[in-house]
Design a protein around this motif. Structure first.
Motif, PDB file in Angstrom:
ATOM      1  N   HIS A  75      -4.863   8.779  17.517  1.00  0.00           N
ATOM      2  CA  HIS A  75      -5.815   9.931  17.435  1.00  0.00           C
ATOM      3  C   HIS A  75      -7.063   9.217  17.559  1.00  0.00           C
ATOM      4  CE1 HIS A  75      -2.720  12.481  15.444  1.00  0.00           C
ATOM      5  NE2 HIS A  75      -2.204  11.397  15.084  1.00  0.00           N
ATOM      6  N   ASP A  76      -8.010  10.378  17.436  1.00  0.00           N
ATOM      7  CA  ASP A  76      -9.281   9.998  17.770  1.00  0.00           C
ATOM      8  C   ASP A  76     -10.261   9.830  16.451  1.00  0.00           C
ATOM      9  OD1 ASP A  76      -9.957  12.385  17.308  1.00  0.00           O
ATOM     10  OD2 ASP A  76     -10.958  12.932  19.188  1.00  0.00           O
ATOM     11  N   SER A  77      -9.609   9.926  15.469  1.00  0.00           N
ATOM     12  CA  SER A  77     -10.326   9.811  14.263  1.00  0.00           C
ATOM     13  C   SER A  77      -9.330   9.382  13.172  1.00  0.00           C
ATOM     14  CB  SER A  77     -11.204  10.764  13.697  1.00  0.00           C
ATOM     15  OG  SER A  77     -10.294  12.005  13.686  1.00  0.00           O
ATOM     16  N   GLU A  78      -9.815   9.108  11.991  1.00  0.00           N
ATOM     17  CA  GLU A  78      -8.647   8.416  10.802  1.00  0.00           C
ATOM     18  C   GLU A  78      -7.325   9.178  10.578  1.00  0.00           C
ATOM     19  OE1 GLU A  78      -9.883   8.117   6.709  1.00  0.00           O
ATOM     20  OE2 GLU A  78     -11.445   9.564   7.136  1.00  0.00           O
ATOM     21  N   ILE A  79      -6.153   8.628  10.580  1.00  0.00           N
ATOM     22  CA  ILE A  79      -5.016   9.186  10.308  1.00  0.00           C
ATOM     23  C   ILE A  79      -4.962   9.523   8.627  1.00  0.00           C
ATOM     24  CG2 ILE A  79      -2.494   8.994  10.385  1.00  0.00           C
ATOM     25  CD1 ILE A  79      -2.961   7.110  13.007  1.00  0.00           C
ATOM     26  N   LEU A  80      -4.831  10.462   8.523  1.00  0.00           N
ATOM     27  CA  LEU A  80      -4.763  11.083   7.084  1.00  0.00           C
ATOM     28  C   LEU A  80      -3.200  10.899   6.390  1.00  0.00           C
ATOM     29  CD1 LEU A  80      -7.458  13.995   7.252  1.00  0.00           C
ATOM     30  CD2 LEU A  80      -7.595  11.442   6.388  1.00  0.00           C
ATOM     31  N   CYS A  81      -2.524  11.165   7.145  1.00  0.00           N
ATOM     32  CA  CYS A  81      -0.834  11.383   6.881  1.00  0.00           C
ATOM     33  C   CYS A  81       0.156  10.912   7.764  1.00  0.00           C
ATOM     34  CB  CYS A  81      -0.851  13.045   6.539  1.00  0.00           C
ATOM     35  SG  CYS A  81       0.919  13.072   5.767  1.00  0.00           S
ATOM     36  N   LEU A  82       1.117  10.244   7.223  1.00  0.00           N
ATOM     37  CA  LEU A  82       2.339   9.989   8.160  1.00  0.00           C
ATOM     38  C   LEU A  82       3.353  10.349   7.074  1.00  0.00           C
ATOM     39  CD1 LEU A  82       1.447   6.089   8.693  1.00  0.00           C
ATOM     40  CD2 LEU A  82       1.385   7.824  10.254  1.00  0.00           C
ATOM     41  N   GLU A  83       4.557  10.748   7.974  1.00  0.00           N
ATOM     42  CA  GLU A  83       5.668  11.197   7.344  1.00  0.00           C
ATOM     43  C   GLU A  83       6.832  11.082   8.163  1.00  0.00           C
ATOM     44  OE1 GLU A  83       7.858  13.346   4.181  1.00  0.00           O
ATOM     45  OE2 GLU A  83       6.099  12.156   4.148  1.00  0.00           O
ATOM     46  N   PHE A  84       7.920  10.344   7.560  1.00  0.00           N
ATOM     47  CA  PHE A  84       9.364  10.565   8.311  1.00  0.00           C
ATOM     48  C   PHE A  84      10.101  11.311   7.730  1.00  0.00           C
ATOM     49  CE2 PHE A  84       8.044   5.741   8.713  1.00  0.00           C
ATOM     50  CZ  PHE A  84       8.474   5.371  10.091  1.00  0.00           C
ATOM     51  N   SER A  85      10.886  11.906   8.740  1.00  0.00           N
ATOM     52  CA  SER A  85      11.953  12.803   8.413  1.00  0.00           C
ATOM     53  C   SER A  85      12.993  12.460   7.460  1.00  0.00           C
ATOM     54  CB  SER A  85      12.425  13.503   9.482  1.00  0.00           C
ATOM     55  OG  SER A  85      12.953  12.769  10.458  1.00  0.00           O
ATOM     56  N   LYS A  86      13.495  13.113   6.485  1.00  0.00           N
ATOM     57  CA  LYS A  86      14.452  12.812   5.461  1.00  0.00           C
ATOM     58  C   LYS A  86      15.950  12.711   6.253  1.00  0.00           C
ATOM     59  CE  LYS A  86      11.528  13.032   2.266  1.00  0.00           C
ATOM     60  NZ  LYS A  86      10.241  12.765   2.863  1.00  0.00           N
ATOM     61  N   PRO A  87      16.935  11.842   5.904  1.00  0.00           N
ATOM     62  CA  PRO A  87      18.062  11.590   6.447  1.00  0.00           C
ATOM     63  C   PRO A  87      18.989  12.955   6.485  1.00  0.00           C
ATOM     64  CG  PRO A  87      17.786   9.935   4.907  1.00  0.00           C
ATOM     65  CD  PRO A  87      16.649  10.799   4.698  1.00  0.00           C
ATOM     66  N   GLU A  88      18.640  14.054   5.538  1.00  0.00           N
ATOM     67  CA  GLU A  88      19.422  15.281   5.569  1.00  0.00           C
ATOM     68  C   GLU A  88      19.018  16.091   6.619  1.00  0.00           C
ATOM     69  OE1 GLU A  88      16.380  15.629   2.053  1.00  0.00           O
ATOM     70  OE2 GLU A  88      17.685  14.216   2.684  1.00  0.00           O
ATOM     71  N   THR A  89      17.871  15.899   7.417  1.00  0.00           N
ATOM     72  CA  THR A  89      17.522  16.542   8.595  1.00  0.00           C
ATOM     73  C   THR A  89      18.358  16.053   9.708  1.00  0.00           C
ATOM     74  OG1 THR A  89      15.858  15.102   9.267  1.00  0.00           O
ATOM     75  CG2 THR A  89      14.998  16.807   7.597  1.00  0.00           C
ATOM     76  N   GLY A  90      18.889  14.998   9.660  1.00  0.00           N
ATOM     77  CA  GLY A  90      19.867  14.673  10.928  1.00  0.00           C
ATOM     78  C   GLY A  90      19.171  14.106  11.935  1.00  0.00           C
ATOM     79  N   LEU A  91      17.632  14.193  11.829  1.00  0.00           N
ATOM     80  CA  LEU A  91      16.785  13.350  12.900  1.00  0.00           C
ATOM     81  C   LEU A  91      15.877  12.273  12.250  1.00  0.00           C
ATOM     82  CD1 LEU A  91      15.127  17.150  13.779  1.00  0.00           C
ATOM     83  CD2 LEU A  91      16.657  15.925  14.906  1.00  0.00           C
ATOM     84  N   GLN A  92      15.618  11.518  13.053  1.00  0.00           N
ATOM     85  CA  GLN A  92      14.556  10.332  12.887  1.00  0.00           C
ATOM     86  C   GLN A  92      13.292  10.617  13.418  1.00  0.00           C
ATOM     87  OE1 GLN A  92      16.850   6.535  14.150  1.00  0.00           O
ATOM     88  NE2 GLN A  92      18.526   7.418  13.040  1.00  0.00           N
ATOM     89  N   LEU A  93      12.418  11.156  12.590  1.00  0.00           N
ATOM     90  CA  LEU A  93      11.201  11.556  13.415  1.00  0.00           C
ATOM     91  C   LEU A  93       9.982  10.819  12.536  1.00  0.00           C
ATOM     92  CD1 LEU A  93      11.758  15.309  14.017  1.00  0.00           C
ATOM     93  CD2 LEU A  93      11.855  13.337  15.750  1.00  0.00           C
ATOM     94  N   LEU A  94       8.989  10.659  13.068  1.00  0.00           N
ATOM     95  CA  LEU A  94       7.654  10.241  12.350  1.00  0.00           C
ATOM     96  C   LEU A  94       6.600  11.188  12.627  1.00  0.00           C
ATOM     97  CD1 LEU A  94       5.991   8.431  10.812  1.00  0.00           C
ATOM     98  CD2 LEU A  94       5.562   7.016  12.516  1.00  0.00           C
ATOM     99  N   ALA A  95       5.841  12.063  11.818  1.00  0.00           N
ATOM    100  CA  ALA A  95       4.856  12.689  12.035  1.00  0.00           C
ATOM    101  C   ALA A  95       3.356  12.096  11.682  1.00  0.00           C
ATOM    102  CB  ALA A  95       4.928  14.052  11.400  1.00  0.00           C
ATOM    103  N   THR A  96       2.517  12.084  12.540  1.00  0.00           N
ATOM    104  CA  THR A  96       1.118  11.614  12.146  1.00  0.00           C
ATOM    105  C   THR A  96       0.049  12.733  12.203  1.00  0.00           C
ATOM    106  OG1 THR A  96       0.316  11.209  14.539  1.00  0.00           O
ATOM    107  CG2 THR A  96       1.719   9.296  13.310  1.00  0.00           C
TER     108      THR A  96
END
Length: 195
Positions: A75-96
């Motif tokens: 990002h071009d400015s500070e990252i305010l939040c990171l979140e990994f998807s939970k196992p029950e979603t069936g996905l392995q994602l990271l949102a920034t």
């Protein structure tokens, strides 16, 4: 993947600051004042530690060895939040999510490759959460623009894509959010001291 930002825009911004009379030492001093980790998140497996700093850099470390797996200017400015998807979603994602109004969705199972960038918010994004409910994977985000966006994941030909399903606007800035255990409700903490 070394950079999610357009380097041309960064170069122009640096050139403009030099034209404005900023010396190199002033720029370095400003950078030193802005460094620091802003947010942390451990993956559900406990194997990876993600951190976002005030300069917009995302780092992923192996928890066991503390080796750096990824270092990217996300990002071009500070990252305010990171979140990994939970196992029950069936996905392995990271949102920034950042002050730059962007959400990047990364695939943790594929070396944190970029899945999608979302730019629906008009101000800083303060929280992003994943939830699985009734066979759907949801991503919910809120921010200083007083908005809450609800999106669902869909498998497209090009890959996974989050599509907006619902948009709610409140009367005040939204600071943080969580999804309760049954995953039917999201609670949002607001600037007016209400939930």
């Amino acid at each position: 993947m070394t950079n999610l930002l357009d380097m041309d825009s960064i170069t122009v911004a640096c050139a403009n600051s030099e034209k404005a009379g900023s010396s190199v030492s002033e720029a370095q001093q400003m950078d030193q004042n802005r460094v620091g980790i802003r947010t942390l998140r451990v993956s559900p497996s406990g194997k990876h530690l993600a951190s976002g700093d005030r300069m917009g850099v995302l780092r992923i470390h192996d928890v066991e060895s503390m080796d750096e797996i990824l270092n990217v200017q996300a990002h071009d400015s500070e990252i305010l939040c990171l979140e990994f998807s939970k196992p029950e979603t069936g996905l392995q994602l990271l949102a920034t999510a950042s002050r730059d109004r962007l959400i990047h969705v990364l695939d943790a199972a594929r070396e944190y490759s970029l899945v999608q960038t979302l730019d629906e918010h008009s101000s800083s994004i303060t929280a992003v959460r994943f939830a699985a409910n009734e066979g759907k994977v949801w991503m919910i985000s809120c921010g200083a623009d007083k908005s809450v966006y609800f999106r669902t994941a869909q498998q497209m030909e090009e890959g996974l894509e989050f599509t907006r399903r619902h948009h709610v606007v409140r009367k005040t800035t939204l600071y943080d959010m969580d999804v309760e255990p049954t995953r039917k409700y999201a609670a949002v903490g607001c600037q007016d001291r209400k939930i």
